[in-house]
Design an enzyme around this catalytic site. Structure first.
Site, PDB file in Angstrom:
ATOM      1  CE  LYS A 149      -3.978  -2.357   2.254  1.00  0.00           C
ATOM      2  NZ  LYS A 149      -4.571  -2.833   3.504  1.00  0.00           N
ATOM      3  CD  GLN A 190      -3.462  -4.329   6.260  1.00  0.00           C
ATOM      4  OE1 GLN A 190      -3.572  -3.381   5.912  1.00  0.00           O
ATOM      5  NE2 GLN A 190      -3.891  -5.519   5.907  1.00  0.00           N
ATOM      6  CG  ASP A 200      -9.544  -0.090   5.070  1.00  0.00           C
ATOM      7  OD1 ASP A 200      -9.149  -0.429   4.088  1.00  0.00           O
ATOM      8  OD2 ASP A 200      -8.771  -0.156   6.096  1.00  0.00           O
TER       9      ASP A 200
END
Ligand code: GUN
Length: 283
Positions: free
Chosen positions: A52, A96, A119
């Site tokens: 990422k 994460q 997200d």
């Protein structure tokens, strides 16, 4: 069989995003910025966040990685998220997953400002998604929809069977496919006869988290198969479906790696850019 080349599509979309960001930088705007929080040292998570970060660099999104000790106290993580929420130079925040068991993941996800939720996992953003309101969408489902659109796969009227019911993939992709006109079946670990369902599928989205969950006999000839899984078997990355068998009968199929993975990262970058644009408009 046509390979759904997520790597190629994601690169094209990343490039288009880079052009937009370069243009804004030329106008003396600051770059978008994403803060990535990793707790502990799960090797898969570490590799995802590295991917990422690298992608952010390629398109011109500033990123900062916070690597926190596995035994971090929850209050310290709360403090970090609150600090990032307040920071005017941060547009997106990503925690994460999974995080260690002693931390309350739902509480921490909802602590991230809904306006910095790169997200699309915040309860308000998920609520908006389920009510068909404009919102930040979870990255993997968004990436899958972009991939299908790029290959002109019109899901309207299709029987779409999804394996997996997570908040990250299964549930939201069901919502997006239903909005796009597909008839949805969501299968999971309690499903009695998985192949009964998979054989009806015009579109099969597999996010089971285990290799070889779907084999050739379980797939209708001509089906579109999207494999979300990433498993390491004998040192090799494989998905959740039997790629070699299914490639003989599917009309479209994603590879693993280089299928859904790069599309997820692209969707994360696009989400960060969307949050950035709203953020700078409101400053
Ligand atoms: N873990 C597995 N997939 C994801 C994802 O899309 N975002 C985050 N934050 N964690 C994940």
């Amino acid at each position: 069989m046509i390979l759904l080349d997520g790597f190629k599509v994601a690169n094209e979309r990343n490039l288009a995003l880079k052009v937009k960001i370069d243009e804004l930088v030329k106008q003396n705007k600051r770059k978008p910025s994403l803060s990535i929080i990793l707790v502990g040292n799960n090797p898969a998570s570490l590799s995802y966040v590295k991917g990422k970060g690298k992608a952010c660099e390629l398109v011109g999104i500033e990123h900062k990685l916070y690597t926190l000790d596995e035994n971090i106290e929850e209050k310290d993580l709360v403090n970090l998220i609150q600090k990032l929420n307040k920071d005017e130079n941060v547009d997106g925040i990503l925690l994460q997953l999974p995080i260690p068991k002693h931390l309350n993941d739902n509480m921490l996800i909802d602590l991230i400002s809904k306006d910095k939720d790169a997200d699309g996992f915040h309860v308000i953003n998920q609520g908006n998604l389920y009510q068909k309101k404009e919102t930040i969408k979870p990255a993997t489902p968004k990436g899958i929809m972009s991939l299908l659109e790029t290959y002109n796969i019109n899901v309207s009227g299709m029987n779409a069977v999804i394996i997996g019911r997570s908040n990250i993939v299964g549930f939201p992709v069901a919502r997006l496919l239903m909005d796009a006109g597909a008839t949805i079946t969501v299968c999971h670990t309690k499903t009695k006869d998985l192949s009964f369902h998979t054989k009806q599928a015009d579109l099969l989205v597999v996010s089971a988290g285990r290799p070889m969950v779907v084999t050739k006999e379980m797939v209708k000839p001509g089906a579109v198969v999207v494999d979300v899984g990433v498993n390491r078997v004998d040192g090799k990355l494989v998905g959740d479906v039997d790629f070699e068998g299914i490639k003989e009968i599917a009309s479209y199929l994603t590879p693993v790696p280089k299928g859904v993975g790069p599309m997820t990262i692209n969707a994360l970058l696009e989400n960060t850019f969307e949050l950035y644009q709203k953020h700078i408009d409101n400053l």
